[in-house]
Design an enzyme around this catalytic site. Sequence first.
Site, PDB file in Angstrom:
ATOM      1  N   TYR A   1       0.844  -1.201   0.000  1.00 35.18           N
ATOM      2  CA  TYR A   1       0.000   0.000   0.000  1.00 35.18           C
ATOM      3  C   TYR A   1       0.879   1.252   0.000  1.00 35.18           C
ATOM      4  O   TYR A   1       0.362   2.355  -0.101  1.00 35.18           O
ATOM      5  CB  TYR A   1      -0.929   0.066   1.217  1.00 35.18           C
ATOM      6  CG  TYR A   1      -1.876  -1.102   1.418  1.00 35.18           C
ATOM      7  CD1 TYR A   1      -2.098  -2.043   0.415  1.00 35.18           C
ATOM      8  CD2 TYR A   1      -2.560  -1.261   2.626  1.00 35.18           C
ATOM      9  CE1 TYR A   1      -2.957  -3.113   0.630  1.00 35.18           C
ATOM     10  CE2 TYR A   1      -3.420  -2.322   2.828  1.00 35.18           C
ATOM     11  CZ  TYR A   1      -3.607  -3.248   1.830  1.00 35.18           C
ATOM     12  OH  TYR A   1      -4.461  -4.304   2.054  1.00 35.18           O
TER      13      TYR A   1
ATOM     14  N   HIS B   1       0.845 -11.652   2.369  1.00 33.60           N
ATOM     15  CA  HIS B   1      -0.269 -10.966   1.705  1.00 33.60           C
ATOM     16  C   HIS B   1      -1.118 -11.900   0.819  1.00 33.60           C
ATOM     17  O   HIS B   1      -2.340 -11.811   0.811  1.00 33.60           O
ATOM     18  CB  HIS B   1       0.274  -9.791   0.889  1.00 33.60           C
ATOM     19  CG  HIS B   1      -0.689  -8.663   0.730  1.00 33.60           C
ATOM     20  ND1 HIS B   1      -0.298  -7.352   0.684  1.00 33.60           N
ATOM     21  CD2 HIS B   1      -2.036  -8.640   0.597  1.00 33.60           C
ATOM     22  CE1 HIS B   1      -1.367  -6.571   0.538  1.00 33.60           C
ATOM     23  NE2 HIS B   1      -2.431  -7.334   0.481  1.00 33.60           N
TER      24      HIS B   1
HETATM   25  N1  LIG Z   1      -5.327  -8.717   2.446  1.00 29.04           N
HETATM   26  C1  LIG Z   1      -5.806  -8.318   1.305  1.00 29.04           C
HETATM   27  O1  LIG Z   1      -5.572  -8.953   0.271  1.00 29.04           O
HETATM   28  C2  LIG Z   1      -6.664  -7.092   1.261  1.00 29.04           C
HETATM   29  C3  LIG Z   1      -7.374  -6.763   0.084  1.00 29.04           C
HETATM   30  C4  LIG Z   1      -8.168  -5.626   0.088  1.00 29.04           C
HETATM   31  C5  LIG Z   1      -8.255  -4.835   1.213  1.00 29.04           C
HETATM   32  N2  LIG Z   1      -7.537  -5.142   2.351  1.00 29.04           N
HETATM   33  C6  LIG Z   1      -7.625  -4.296   3.577  1.00 29.04           C
HETATM   34  O2  LIG Z   1      -9.002  -4.201   3.946  1.00 29.04           O
HETATM   35  C7  LIG Z   1      -9.338  -2.834   4.107  1.00 29.04           C
HETATM   36  C8  LIG Z   1     -10.803  -2.598   3.833  1.00 29.04           C
HETATM   37  O3  LIG Z   1     -11.142  -2.981   2.524  1.00 29.04           O
HETATM   38  P1  LIG Z   1     -11.430  -1.924   1.335  1.00 29.04           P
HETATM   39  O4  LIG Z   1     -10.768  -0.640   1.613  1.00 29.04           O
HETATM   40  O5  LIG Z   1     -11.093  -2.645   0.079  1.00 29.04           O
HETATM   41  O6  LIG Z   1     -13.021  -1.797   1.320  1.00 29.04           O
HETATM   42  P2  LIG Z   1     -14.172  -1.493   2.400  1.00 29.04           P
HETATM   43  O7  LIG Z   1     -13.605  -1.171   3.722  1.00 29.04           O
HETATM   44  O8  LIG Z   1     -15.174  -2.594   2.273  1.00 29.04           O
HETATM   45  O9  LIG Z   1     -14.851  -0.206   1.760  1.00 29.04           O
HETATM   46  C9  LIG Z   1     -14.188   1.024   1.696  1.00 29.04           C
HETATM   47  C10 LIG Z   1     -15.107   1.996   0.980  1.00 29.04           C
HETATM   48  O10 LIG Z   1     -16.305   2.153   1.750  1.00 29.04           O
HETATM   49  C11 LIG Z   1     -16.557   3.539   1.995  1.00 29.04           C
HETATM   50  N3  LIG Z   1     -17.177   3.569   3.324  1.00 29.04           N
HETATM   51  C12 LIG Z   1     -16.602   3.249   4.511  1.00 29.04           C
HETATM   52  N4  LIG Z   1     -17.479   3.368   5.516  1.00 29.04           N
HETATM   53  C13 LIG Z   1     -18.638   3.772   4.961  1.00 29.04           C
HETATM   54  C14 LIG Z   1     -19.916   4.077   5.489  1.00 29.04           C
HETATM   55  N5  LIG Z   1     -20.168   3.981   6.796  1.00 29.04           N
HETATM   56  N6  LIG Z   1     -20.887   4.495   4.626  1.00 29.04           N
HETATM   57  C15 LIG Z   1     -20.633   4.606   3.301  1.00 29.04           C
HETATM   58  N7  LIG Z   1     -19.437   4.319   2.732  1.00 29.04           N
HETATM   59  C16 LIG Z   1     -18.442   3.912   3.562  1.00 29.04           C
HETATM   60  C17 LIG Z   1     -15.216   4.198   1.910  1.00 29.04           C
HETATM   61  O11 LIG Z   1     -15.336   5.532   1.480  1.00 29.04           O
HETATM   62  P3  LIG Z   1     -14.779   6.767   2.374  1.00 29.04           P
HETATM   63  O12 LIG Z   1     -13.321   6.519   2.593  1.00 29.04           O
HETATM   64  O13 LIG Z   1     -15.066   7.946   1.507  1.00 29.04           O
HETATM   65  O14 LIG Z   1     -15.595   6.757   3.646  1.00 29.04           O
HETATM   66  C18 LIG Z   1     -14.515   3.369   0.818  1.00 29.04           C
HETATM   67  O15 LIG Z   1     -14.892   3.840  -0.470  1.00 29.04           O
HETATM   68  C19 LIG Z   1      -8.385  -2.128   3.125  1.00 29.04           C
HETATM   69  O16 LIG Z   1      -8.367  -0.734   3.314  1.00 29.04           O
HETATM   70  C20 LIG Z   1      -7.114  -2.857   3.414  1.00 29.04           C
HETATM   71  O17 LIG Z   1      -6.546  -2.369   4.624  1.00 29.04           O
HETATM   72  C21 LIG Z   1      -6.757  -6.262   2.379  1.00 29.04           C
END
Ligand SMILES: NC(=O)c1ccc[n+]([C@@H]2O[C@H](COP(=O)([O-])OP(=O)(O)OC[C@H]3O[C@@H](n4cnc5c(N)ncnc54)[C@H](OP(=O)(O)O)[C@@H]3O)[C@@H](O)[C@H]2O)c1
Length: 280
Positions: free
Chosen positions: A52, A110
């Site tokens: 990241y 990862h």
């Molecule tokens: N290990 C892996 O392979 C892997 C893969 C993907 C992700 N990850 C980790 O998992 C974390 C979370 O996953 P993600 O970032 O992909 O997706 P997520 O947390 O499911 O969704 C993030 C999105 O949701 C929005 N959001 C958050 N809270 C909200 C709410 N209460 N109401 C409306 N919209 C909301 C955010 O926008 P705003 O920021 O504008 O609020 C952003 O666009 C990542 O950041 C990363 O740390 C790990």
Amino acid sequence: MGKTIPEIILNDGLTLPVIGLGTYKLKGNEGANTIVGAIDIGYRLIDSAYNYENEGTVGNAVRRSSVPREELKITSKLPGRYQNYDNAVTTIQESLYRANLDYYDLYLIHWPNPKQDSYVEAWQALIDAKKWGLIRSIGVCNFLPEHMERLEKETGVKPSINQIELHPFFNQAPQRKWHEENNIATESWSPLARANQVLQNDTIQQIADHHNKSISQVILRWHYQLGAISIPKSSSPARQLENISIFDFSLNETEMSMISGLTRPDGRINNQDPAAYEEF
Ligand SMILES: NC(=O)c1ccc[n+]([C@@H]2O[C@H](COP(=O)([O-])OP(=O)(O)OC[C@H]3O[C@@H](n4cnc5c(N)ncnc54)[C@H](OP(=O)(O)O)[C@@H]3O)[C@@H](O)[C@H]2O)c1
């Protein structure tokens, strides 16, 4: 004084809050401000990754926050291209230098990248780094049961946690059951399915209306009641607070099943099946 988030204990004794902050795309000064703000309102678990390119941002937020380092749980992850043993050791050290931290609470492989077939030596590097005091707890992401069985068979050490894609469209029931049977914690990535479609879902909206909560809160409560740690990412202080304000209501069995029932075989966000998909 922020909100208190319940904690669970991993198989190696590390405690983790049941909700953490995802940080994918949180970078630079703005990202650090966002993370400091999240810590102020109660977040204690911060998820990051070498790939990241924000370990420095996370470390900066840790130093600027008024919460002592030992009360925070900081995660990073080893990228696929550095899975051979020597590279893995150097990369863990580099992750620490980037964050300017003495240790990570949690360090994860990862992706398994099974075709590359080097995740066992990467795991040995994590085991050794834990012995050297660089990491408190070691785990994996996106590992299938067969990959974790191999880790334990070849090194005698099983992961404390497996971070997997998990949201209402992909509920991971068999994988979660296997984790439970093997005392490995489940951590949900993209717990809100990246806020696509899922936030417009009529079934979850009805449940949310009934509880006077938002769809995101209902989904995060569903993760909590499944026993999974979730790491929603939000850059908005209001949404960060919304996402940890889920401990004053509960979903009944019917509501849990209705949400789990939204799962589809093709429900992954980007079709990243760890049996075939590789990330470097
Ligand atoms: N290990 C892996 O392979 C892997 C893969 C993907 C992700 N990850 C980790 O998992 C974390 C979370 O996953 P993600 O970032 O992909 O997706 P997520 O947390 O499911 O969704 C993030 C999105 O949701 C929005 N959001 C958050 N809270 C909200 C709410 N209460 N109401 C409306 N919209 C909301 C955010 O926008 P705003 O920021 O504008 O609020 C952003 O666009 C990542 O950041 C990363 O740390 C790990």
